[in-house]
Scaffold this motif. Structure first.
Motif, PDB file in Angstrom:
ATOM      1  N   GLY A 147       0.891  -1.294   0.211  1.00  0.00           N
ATOM      2  CA  GLY A 147      -0.071  -0.015  -0.035  1.00  0.00           C
ATOM      3  C   GLY A 147       0.689   1.268   0.084  1.00  0.00           C
ATOM      4  O   GLY A 147       0.331   2.305   0.175  1.00  0.00           O
ATOM      5  N   VAL A 148       2.205   1.194  -0.094  1.00  0.00           N
ATOM      6  CA  VAL A 148       2.922   2.352   0.032  1.00  0.00           C
ATOM      7  C   VAL A 148       3.531   2.512  -1.340  1.00  0.00           C
ATOM      8  O   VAL A 148       4.202   1.711  -1.833  1.00  0.00           O
ATOM      9  N   PHE A 149       3.690   3.836  -1.679  1.00  0.00           N
ATOM     10  CA  PHE A 149       4.364   4.241  -3.003  1.00  0.00           C
ATOM     11  C   PHE A 149       5.587   4.444  -2.872  1.00  0.00           C
ATOM     12  O   PHE A 149       6.245   5.037  -2.076  1.00  0.00           O
ATOM     13  N   VAL A 150       6.507   3.263  -3.646  1.00  0.00           N
ATOM     14  CA  VAL A 150       7.964   3.206  -3.442  1.00  0.00           C
ATOM     15  C   VAL A 150       8.579   3.610  -4.660  1.00  0.00           C
ATOM     16  O   VAL A 150       9.923   4.034  -4.638  1.00  0.00           O
ATOM     17  N   GLN A 151       8.024   3.741  -5.994  1.00  0.00           N
ATOM     18  CA  GLN A 151       8.757   3.974  -7.117  1.00  0.00           C
ATOM     19  C   GLN A 151       7.692   4.498  -7.978  1.00  0.00           C
ATOM     20  O   GLN A 151       6.773   3.701  -8.313  1.00  0.00           O
ATOM     21  N   ALA A 166      10.823  11.049  -7.354  1.00  0.00           N
ATOM     22  CA  ALA A 166      10.574  12.237  -6.683  1.00  0.00           C
ATOM     23  C   ALA A 166       9.458  13.191  -7.333  1.00  0.00           C
ATOM     24  O   ALA A 166       8.945  13.955  -6.392  1.00  0.00           O
ATOM     25  N   ASN A 167       9.579  13.453  -8.594  1.00  0.00           N
ATOM     26  CA  ASN A 167       8.761  14.141  -9.142  1.00  0.00           C
ATOM     27  C   ASN A 167       7.246  13.734  -9.040  1.00  0.00           C
ATOM     28  O   ASN A 167       6.393  14.650  -8.844  1.00  0.00           O
ATOM     29  N   LEU A 168       7.065  12.548  -9.224  1.00  0.00           N
ATOM     30  CA  LEU A 168       5.754  12.225  -9.161  1.00  0.00           C
ATOM     31  C   LEU A 168       5.011  12.303  -7.860  1.00  0.00           C
ATOM     32  O   LEU A 168       3.863  12.405  -7.549  1.00  0.00           O
ATOM     33  N   ARG A 169       5.870  12.223  -6.565  1.00  0.00           N
ATOM     34  CA  ARG A 169       5.413  12.530  -5.066  1.00  0.00           C
ATOM     35  C   ARG A 169       4.750  13.804  -5.004  1.00  0.00           C
ATOM     36  O   ARG A 169       4.155  14.110  -3.964  1.00  0.00           O
ATOM     37  N   TRP A 183      -6.173  -4.130  -1.464  1.00  0.00           N
ATOM     38  CA  TRP A 183      -5.122  -3.775  -2.405  1.00  0.00           C
ATOM     39  C   TRP A 183      -4.040  -5.080  -2.272  1.00  0.00           C
ATOM     40  O   TRP A 183      -3.856  -5.732  -1.089  1.00  0.00           O
ATOM     41  N   PRO A 184      -3.425  -5.531  -3.650  1.00  0.00           N
ATOM     42  CA  PRO A 184      -2.481  -6.727  -3.612  1.00  0.00           C
ATOM     43  C   PRO A 184      -1.262  -6.150  -2.489  1.00  0.00           C
ATOM     44  O   PRO A 184      -0.994  -5.075  -2.354  1.00  0.00           O
ATOM     45  N   GLU A 185      -0.453  -7.282  -2.486  1.00  0.00           N
ATOM     46  CA  GLU A 185       0.782  -6.922  -1.873  1.00  0.00           C
ATOM     47  C   GLU A 185       1.805  -5.896  -2.556  1.00  0.00           C
ATOM     48  O   GLU A 185       2.378  -5.099  -1.888  1.00  0.00           O
ATOM     49  N   VAL A 186       1.650  -6.378  -3.961  1.00  0.00           N
ATOM     50  CA  VAL A 186       2.681  -5.464  -4.660  1.00  0.00           C
ATOM     51  C   VAL A 186       1.541  -5.102  -5.969  1.00  0.00           C
ATOM     52  O   VAL A 186       1.132  -5.978  -6.404  1.00  0.00           O
ATOM     53  N   ILE A 187       1.475  -3.814  -6.480  1.00  0.00           N
ATOM     54  CA  ILE A 187       0.913  -3.547  -7.881  1.00  0.00           C
ATOM     55  C   ILE A 187       1.406  -2.322  -8.191  1.00  0.00           C
ATOM     56  O   ILE A 187       1.678  -1.292  -7.422  1.00  0.00           O
ATOM     57  N   GLU A 188       1.525  -2.091  -9.462  1.00  0.00           N
ATOM     58  CA  GLU A 188       1.869  -0.946 -10.236  1.00  0.00           C
ATOM     59  C   GLU A 188       0.970  -0.484 -10.930  1.00  0.00           C
ATOM     60  O   GLU A 188       0.131  -0.948 -11.947  1.00  0.00           O
TER      61      GLU A 188
END
Length: 742
Positions: A147-151, A166-169, A183-188
């Motif tokens: 659930g955390v935005f990492v990249q 950094a720009n998307l944040r 939400w899934p464990e990992v999702i793009e």
């Protein structure tokens, strides 16, 4: 290389000889690569989407007819363009693909019919589709873990993108942590970054007030804003984001496309409220008409409607083809049109001497953008007939004073589509295209193609190095992003220093800091003039916090540092920067890979130019044909270019081109030929893999060939390999052989 529209009718694919097909594939590969770079990397397209799609369709049709001719740099299956400098690379776990295009209602009917035929054996079959606006922005992929935005990354070339986390944040529509649950464990999460009309106009006003750059349209501005090295600049642009798809995920977000997108809304994303689910052609086209009607009131750019098969299981079953999903299609809007008048026709001279006519128009708004200029391509286009006498625009010529119908092709590039003859002034005269260069006065000629005997559609100045217009354009190209990429030395500074007599040829750029005082004076003069212009517009006196001299010194220090940082460029960038005709960035990379050092490249170039038969000197390189070899002969056969190169290499030392070879590769040092259709990788991927493992990839089979990898449809090359007793394996055997090395 800067391809321009050529109005010579294309020969039908089914009538092309093998030699003609090879030449056409070379032309298409270079032209498509150029347009990919302009759209995806430079955010400055020069042709419409429809024209670009036509190039790719023709390339694919020729490859299907002659599979053995498929080039190592074939655009088939590729998406986007090489990455911009300055960002880390991100490999997409699931490729970010492009979409097939529909331009008519019948194209949509055909799409649904293909779906029904594919699934016709299913009992009680009930297929549904989604329809949603196609946002005209920059595609981005956002990776969430627990659930955390990492990249976050751009699409890039579809396989590898740029890390712009950094720009998307800084974008408020992108949650740093997902809301809700499930939400899934990992999702793009994938979607489109865009800029609203309101924010675009506000940015233009701020830039104008500050004497800054002029922004062309929201799409290009959004893309440029997202690629800023300083996230604070991105944050100031107030970008938006719509979520509409996903890439890698540990679990499907929902059973259908429609339900998945609305799950995104629950998790905190903005989704488009105009997305609907439908089951028939009539329902899909009705939504297309509704969205088209609402288009002007949405407040942001869209350029069509995307249809997708709704059920995810059916999407997976239908699959993909040539880099596109079979289960989705983009129904493009027709270009918006307006009427205006031609005030005058100017001639601009490019870096290769091409005389490019530009119509200056009475300003008119088309699709929310004020259009004042439009390219007229060449003198045949102005006359209304191509070089073969075939009519253009029903044979109507373009004259000063004419009333013309214009449109923004692909909602980006303005073009004239018709002349209103009934409104033509009685004294309007046919345009007399100049036969001398308007800048230097040298004769301007149309070359004749030795192979076809046809006259080129473009007239070129023969002044070369004495023509200041060509000199400026060559310098602009030399420092551009895809070439030497000297930050801060843009078109404006090139013009300034050239007109001040501080730079004339490329080597002068690297001695500019020896003329610091003169450069500072030129910058100060320009800043004072800009300040006077702003005062005249605003009626307010400026308030200097720092002196002009202080700012000029700081700016020059940064510029000189940027110049020094490019004294050891990559070899392929340096070759591209030289501005040799027909040598685009892809071809420059092939040359760099082949010759490894600038010294070897120059040696072979000069020997080739001096040889009676250039093919006895210049090596056979898959992807480089007679057109490029001829351009190299012209370049290295010109003594004036020798001096330019010698002077430049006193200051610039290109790095040798190095291919990283796996130490345990079984194919290192071997010459490999790929033929036929490859089913598990593209030809470009296969070539890159082989070269990475130390093999040389050849385009033809000879006694020097060590290994032939043959796929379905292999023809003459397979036959030659068999006759010569060369080892032949299939794609699976190739992958098995290199398995431990890749």
């Amino acid at each position: 290389m800067t391809p321009k529209p050529d109005n010579t009718p294309e020969k039908p694919v089914e009538t092309l000889t093998e030699a003609e097909a090879a030449a056409e594939l070379e032309r298409l590969a270079n032209e498509i690569a150029f347009h990919d770079e302009r759209y995806h990397t430079e955010d400055a397209p020069v042709i419409s989407d429809a024209e670009y799609d036509a190039l790719r369709r023709r390339n694919l049709a020729i490859e299907q007819r002659y599979p053995d001719l498929k080039r190592a740099d074939s655009p088939t299956g590729s998406v986007g363009a090489p990455l911009a400098e300055g960002f880390a690379k991100v490999r997409h776990a699931v490729p970010m693909l492009s979409l097939a295009k529909a331009y008519t209602d019948q194209d949509v009917v055909d799409f649904l019919e293909r779906a029904k035929r594919f699934f016709e054996r299913d009992k009680d079959f009930d297929i549904a589709f989604t329809a949603e606006p196609k946002i005209d922005g920059l595609s981005a992929s956002l990776r969430y873990e627990n659930g955390v935005f990492v990249q976050g990354a751009t699409r890039g070339d579809g396989t590898v993108g740029e890390d712009i986390t950094a720009n998307l944040r800084t974008i408020a529509d992108i949650p740093h942590r997902l809301k809700g649950s499930g939400w899934p464990e990992v999702i793009e999460i994938r979607g489109e970054v865009y800029m609203t009309y309101v924010e675009f106009e506000a940015l233009k006003e701020r830039s104008t007030a500050a004497g800054g750059q002029d922004y062309v349209n929201p799409r290009n501005t959004a893309a440029g804003s997202l690629r800023q090295k300083d996230p604070a600049v991105t944050a100031s642009r107030n970008l938006k984001f719509f979520a509409y798809a996903w890439g890698y995920t540990t679990a499907d977000p929902a059973p259908t496309q429609y339900e998945a997108v609305w799950k995104f809304a629950e998790w905190g994303f903005q989704v488009n409220p105009l997305m609907v689910r439908a089951k028939s052609v009539d329902e899909l086209i009705a939504q297309y008409r509704l969205i088209e009607e609402k288009r002007s009131s949405l407040g942001y750019d869209i350029d069509g409607v995307v249809y997708k098969v709704d059920q995810l299981e059916l999407q997976r079953r239908w699959g993909f083809v040539t880099g596109e999903p079979r289960w989705a299609i983009a129904h493009k809007f027709p270009a918006e049109q307006a009427t205006t008048t031609v005030i005058r026709i100017d001639i601009q001279v490019g870096r290769t001497g091409t005389l490019a006519p530009v119509a200056r128009l009475a300003p008119v708004t088309v699709g929310g953008v004020v259009v004042e200029n439009v390219t007229l391509h060449n003198e045949d286009y102005i006359k209304g007939f191509d070089s073969n006498g075939q009519p253009i625009r029903e044979g109507r010529d373009i004259r000063v004073g004419d009333t013309v119908v214009i449109q923004r092709a692909g909602d980006v590039i303005p073009q004239i589509v018709d002349v209103v003859i009934d409104k033509r002034p009685q004294d309007a005269m046919p345009y007399d295209f100049p036969h001398v260069c308007p800048v230097c006065g040298s004769p301007a000629t149309r070359e004749v193609n030795e192979k076809t005997g046809k006259e080129d559609s473009r007239r070129r100045c023969t002044g070369e190095l004495i023509c200041s217009a060509q000199a400026v354009e060559r310098l602009r190209h030399f420092v551009s992003r895809g070439a030497m990429d000297i930050e801060g030395m843009g078109a404006e500074n090139i013009d300034l220093f050239f007109n001040a007599g501080l730079i004339d040829t490329a080597d002068d750029i690297f001695t500019l800091k020896d003329k610091r005082v003169e450069a500072q004076e030129a910058l100060a003069k320009r800043r004072e003039e800009q300040a006077r212009q702003r005062e005249a517009v605003s009626g307010k006196e400026r308030k200097n916090v720092r002196s002009v001299d202080q700012r000029n010194f700081e700016g020059l220090d940064k510029l000189f540092a940027a110049i020094d940082a490019r004294r050891k460029p990559e070899l392929d960038r340096f070759i591209f920067a030289l501005g040799i005709r027909h040598v685009g960035d892809t071809t420059a990379a092939l040359l760099a890979r082949t010759f490894s050092t600038i010294e070897e490249f120059i040696r072979v170039g000069k020997e080739t130019a001096a040889a009676e038969d250039p093919h006895t000197v210049f090596p056979s390189i898959n992807g480089i044909g007679d057109t490029v070899i001829g351009a190299l002969i012209d370049f290295f056969g010109n003594e004036r270019n020798d001096k330019v190169l010698d002077d430049l290499l006193e200051h610039v030392h290109p790095k040798p081109y190095v291919v990283n070879v796996s130490a345990d590769s079984e194919v290192a040092g071997k010459t490999v030929v790929f033929t036929g259709s490859l089913e598990k990788m593209t030809r470009s991927e296969a070539k890159a893999m082989a070269e990475r493992l130390g093999a040389k990839v050849a385009g033809s089979v000879s006694a020097k060939t060590d290994l032939v990898v043959a796929g379905p449809g292999a023809g003459s090359k397979l036959k030659t390999a068999t006759e010569l007793g060369i080892e032949v394996i299939d794609e699976d055997a190739w992958l098995e052989r290199v398995r431990g090395s890749v």
